[in-house]
Design a protein around this motif. Structure first.
Motif, PDB file in Angstrom:
ATOM      1  N   MET A   1      37.922  53.681 -29.669  1.00  0.00           N
ATOM      2  CA  MET A   1      38.675  53.974 -28.405  1.00  0.00           C
ATOM      3  C   MET A   1      37.777  54.962 -27.422  1.00  0.00           C
ATOM      4  SD  MET A   1      42.701  55.466 -28.449  1.00  0.00           S
ATOM      5  CE  MET A   1      42.190  56.245 -29.995  1.00  0.00           C
ATOM      6  N   ASN A   2      37.972  54.365 -26.073  1.00  0.00           N
ATOM      7  CA  ASN A   2      37.169  55.211 -25.097  1.00  0.00           C
ATOM      8  C   ASN A   2      38.159  56.275 -24.592  1.00  0.00           C
ATOM      9  OD1 ASN A   2      38.705  54.125 -23.041  1.00  0.00           O
ATOM     10  ND2 ASN A   2      37.695  52.434 -22.834  1.00  0.00           N
ATOM     11  N   ASP A   3      37.594  57.158 -23.717  1.00  0.00           N
ATOM     12  CA  ASP A   3      38.487  58.203 -23.397  1.00  0.00           C
ATOM     13  C   ASP A   3      39.844  57.837 -22.375  1.00  0.00           C
ATOM     14  OD1 ASP A   3      36.738  60.084 -24.414  1.00  0.00           O
ATOM     15  OD2 ASP A   3      35.657  60.426 -22.578  1.00  0.00           O
ATOM     16  N   ASP A   4      39.522  56.590 -21.567  1.00  0.00           N
ATOM     17  CA  ASP A   4      40.585  56.221 -20.645  1.00  0.00           C
ATOM     18  C   ASP A   4      41.714  55.737 -21.743  1.00  0.00           C
ATOM     19  OD1 ASP A   4      39.103  56.681 -18.549  1.00  0.00           O
ATOM     20  OD2 ASP A   4      38.491  54.523 -18.358  1.00  0.00           O
ATOM     21  N   GLU A   5      41.440  55.082 -22.813  1.00  0.00           N
ATOM     22  CA  GLU A   5      42.640  54.433 -23.656  1.00  0.00           C
ATOM     23  C   GLU A   5      43.369  55.701 -24.246  1.00  0.00           C
ATOM     24  OE1 GLU A   5      40.672  51.925 -26.419  1.00  0.00           O
ATOM     25  OE2 GLU A   5      40.641  50.315 -25.011  1.00  0.00           O
ATOM     26  N   GLN A   6      42.655  56.735 -24.778  1.00  0.00           N
ATOM     27  CA  GLN A   6      43.159  57.944 -25.309  1.00  0.00           C
ATOM     28  C   GLN A   6      44.196  58.709 -24.274  1.00  0.00           C
ATOM     29  OE1 GLN A   6      43.074  59.045 -28.538  1.00  0.00           O
ATOM     30  NE2 GLN A   6      44.163  60.977 -28.007  1.00  0.00           N
ATOM     31  N   LEU A   7      43.420  58.850 -22.966  1.00  0.00           N
ATOM     32  CA  LEU A   7      44.479  59.319 -22.024  1.00  0.00           C
ATOM     33  C   LEU A   7      45.555  58.594 -21.571  1.00  0.00           C
ATOM     34  CD1 LEU A   7      44.465  61.711 -19.844  1.00  0.00           C
ATOM     35  CD2 LEU A   7      43.088  60.097 -18.315  1.00  0.00           C
ATOM     36  N   LEU A   8      45.680  57.358 -21.640  1.00  0.00           N
ATOM     37  CA  LEU A   8      46.791  56.526 -21.367  1.00  0.00           C
ATOM     38  C   LEU A   8      47.666  56.750 -22.530  1.00  0.00           C
ATOM     39  CD1 LEU A   8      45.446  53.315 -19.815  1.00  0.00           C
ATOM     40  CD2 LEU A   8      46.840  55.010 -18.851  1.00  0.00           C
ATOM     41  N   ARG A   9      47.357  56.824 -23.678  1.00  0.00           N
ATOM     42  CA  ARG A   9      48.275  56.930 -24.936  1.00  0.00           C
ATOM     43  C   ARG A   9      48.915  58.215 -24.934  1.00  0.00           C
ATOM     44  NH1 ARG A   9      44.863  54.147 -29.802  1.00  0.00           N
ATOM     45  NH2 ARG A   9      45.539  52.242 -29.664  1.00  0.00           N
ATOM     46  N   GLU A  10      48.146  59.330 -24.650  1.00  0.00           N
ATOM     47  CA  GLU A  10      48.690  60.577 -24.669  1.00  0.00           C
ATOM     48  C   GLU A  10      49.510  60.840 -23.234  1.00  0.00           C
ATOM     49  OE1 GLU A  10      45.664  63.660 -24.445  1.00  0.00           O
ATOM     50  OE2 GLU A  10      44.774  62.999 -26.392  1.00  0.00           O
ATOM     51  N   LEU A  11      49.213  60.061 -22.287  1.00  0.00           N
ATOM     52  CA  LEU A  11      50.143  60.185 -21.164  1.00  0.00           C
ATOM     53  C   LEU A  11      51.629  59.565 -21.474  1.00  0.00           C
ATOM     54  CD1 LEU A  11      50.382  60.867 -18.089  1.00  0.00           C
ATOM     55  CD2 LEU A  11      49.394  58.645 -17.417  1.00  0.00           C
ATOM     56  N   GLY A  12      51.376  58.326 -22.163  1.00  0.00           N
ATOM     57  CA  GLY A  12      52.682  57.529 -22.346  1.00  0.00           C
ATOM     58  C   GLY A  12      53.604  58.277 -23.274  1.00  0.00           C
ATOM     59  N   ALA A  13      52.748  59.024 -24.290  1.00  0.00           N
ATOM     60  CA  ALA A  13      53.572  60.018 -25.268  1.00  0.00           C
ATOM     61  C   ALA A  13      54.187  60.935 -24.462  1.00  0.00           C
ATOM     62  CB  ALA A  13      52.689  60.472 -26.134  1.00  0.00           C
ATOM     63  N   ALA A  14      53.867  61.453 -23.417  1.00  0.00           N
ATOM     64  CA  ALA A  14      54.245  62.604 -22.771  1.00  0.00           C
ATOM     65  C   ALA A  14      55.494  62.226 -21.926  1.00  0.00           C
ATOM     66  CB  ALA A  14      53.251  63.189 -21.757  1.00  0.00           C
ATOM     67  N   VAL A  15      55.202  60.933 -21.278  1.00  0.00           N
ATOM     68  CA  VAL A  15      56.329  60.284 -20.632  1.00  0.00           C
ATOM     69  C   VAL A  15      57.659  60.107 -21.419  1.00  0.00           C
ATOM     70  CG1 VAL A  15      57.011  58.291 -19.117  1.00  0.00           C
ATOM     71  CG2 VAL A  15      55.071  59.492 -18.797  1.00  0.00           C
ATOM     72  N   ARG A  16      57.324  59.367 -22.658  1.00  0.00           N
ATOM     73  CA  ARG A  16      58.484  59.045 -23.514  1.00  0.00           C
ATOM     74  C   ARG A  16      59.140  60.585 -23.875  1.00  0.00           C
ATOM     75  NH1 ARG A  16      54.669  55.382 -24.980  1.00  0.00           N
ATOM     76  NH2 ARG A  16      53.857  56.669 -26.638  1.00  0.00           N
ATOM     77  N   ASP A  17      58.621  61.691 -24.192  1.00  0.00           N
ATOM     78  CA  ASP A  17      59.037  62.706 -24.804  1.00  0.00           C
ATOM     79  C   ASP A  17      59.783  63.463 -23.704  1.00  0.00           C
ATOM     80  OD1 ASP A  17      58.006  62.785 -27.141  1.00  0.00           O
ATOM     81  OD2 ASP A  17      56.333  64.075 -26.866  1.00  0.00           O
ATOM     82  N   ALA A  18      59.442  63.383 -22.390  1.00  0.00           N
ATOM     83  CA  ALA A  18      60.057  64.113 -21.185  1.00  0.00           C
ATOM     84  C   ALA A  18      61.235  63.185 -20.909  1.00  0.00           C
ATOM     85  CB  ALA A  18      59.117  63.959 -19.876  1.00  0.00           C
ATOM     86  N   ALA A  19      61.230  61.686 -21.223  1.00  0.00           N
ATOM     87  CA  ALA A  19      62.685  61.128 -21.171  1.00  0.00           C
ATOM     88  C   ALA A  19      63.541  61.522 -22.135  1.00  0.00           C
ATOM     89  CB  ALA A  19      62.240  59.612 -20.915  1.00  0.00           C
ATOM     90  N   ARG A  20      63.310  61.890 -22.947  1.00  0.00           N
ATOM     91  CA  ARG A  20      64.237  62.206 -24.309  1.00  0.00           C
ATOM     92  C   ARG A  20      65.263  63.454 -23.572  1.00  0.00           C
ATOM     93  NH1 ARG A  20      59.893  61.849 -28.503  1.00  0.00           N
ATOM     94  NH2 ARG A  20      60.003  59.692 -28.883  1.00  0.00           N
ATOM     95  N   VAL A  21      66.445  63.160 -23.839  1.00  0.00           N
ATOM     96  CA  VAL A  21      67.418  64.411 -23.486  1.00  0.00           C
ATOM     97  C   VAL A  21      67.944  65.070 -24.778  1.00  0.00           C
ATOM     98  CG1 VAL A  21      69.826  64.591 -22.227  1.00  0.00           C
ATOM     99  CG2 VAL A  21      68.360  62.796 -21.567  1.00  0.00           C
ATOM    100  N   PRO A  22      67.689  66.483 -24.606  1.00  0.00           N
ATOM    101  CA  PRO A  22      68.146  67.431 -25.672  1.00  0.00           C
ATOM    102  C   PRO A  22      69.348  67.204 -26.085  1.00  0.00           C
ATOM    103  CG  PRO A  22      66.806  68.597 -24.325  1.00  0.00           C
ATOM    104  CD  PRO A  22      67.313  67.246 -23.602  1.00  0.00           C
ATOM    105  N   ASP A  23      69.781  67.063 -27.319  1.00  0.00           N
ATOM    106  CA  ASP A  23      71.322  66.978 -27.893  1.00  0.00           C
ATOM    107  C   ASP A  23      72.134  67.798 -27.416  1.00  0.00           C
ATOM    108  OD1 ASP A  23      70.381  64.765 -29.555  1.00  0.00           O
ATOM    109  OD2 ASP A  23      70.272  66.193 -31.251  1.00  0.00           O
ATOM    110  N   SER A  24      71.624  69.441 -26.936  1.00  0.00           N
ATOM    111  CA  SER A  24      72.472  70.327 -26.346  1.00  0.00           C
ATOM    112  C   SER A  24      72.836  69.893 -24.988  1.00  0.00           C
ATOM    113  CB  SER A  24      71.543  71.865 -26.516  1.00  0.00           C
ATOM    114  OG  SER A  24      70.528  71.601 -25.649  1.00  0.00           O
TER     115      SER A  24
END
Length: 143
Positions: A1-24
């Motif tokens: 896996m190259n650096d671009d693919e790793q960066l895209l995976r990390e960016l996707g994970a960050a976007v998914r985490d940001a989209a989650r609304v906390p239960d509170s």
């Protein structure tokens, strides 16, 4: 896996985490939404006429009345519908709010009649609002 693919995976994970609304946040939103009718007058259950059955035929009608200061909401539970009338008659809109959070609405005609089909199951309450802004909210009832 190259650096671009790793960066895209990390960016996707960050976007998914940001989209989650906390239960509170969700709980706070639900609590705020529950206060949207705080100005509505609470209508109390004043008459509860359970059906009388005979041996030949089961009862098909159950009636109850909610009374507020200026109006009453009379309700009949028929076999396939919840039928109601605003007394004294006035047009408006009635919402049927169930215990699971679903809402159905219908218009009240000029003589105060309204109906909900199919019949609600479980706990519910009615919220009536007139065109001039008057509001009445019934107690919870269960069929």
């Amino acid at each position: 896996m190259n650096d671009d693919e790793q960066l895209l995976r990390e960016l996707g994970a960050a976007v998914r985490d940001a989209a989650r609304v906390p239960d509170s946040f969700l709980a706070a939103g639900r609590a705020a939404f529950a206060w949207r009718n705080v100005d509505a007058e609470l209508a109390s259950l004043t008459l509860d006429a359970e059906p009388a059955a005979t041996r030949a035929e089961p009862a098909s009608l159950w009636a109850f009345t909610f009374a507020a200061r200026e109006i009453a909401i009379e309700v009949e539970v028929a076999e396939d519908a919840l039928l109601g009338q605003i007394v004294p008659p006035r047009p408006g809109r009635v919402e049927l709010r169930t215990g699971d959070g679903t809402t159905r609405a219908t218009e009240v005609d000029e003589v105060g009649w309204f109906a909900f089909r199919p019949l609600p199951t479980g706990m519910f309450r009615l919220y009536f609002q007139t065109p001039d802004g008057s509001q009445v909210l019934t107690e919870w009832v269960s069929l």
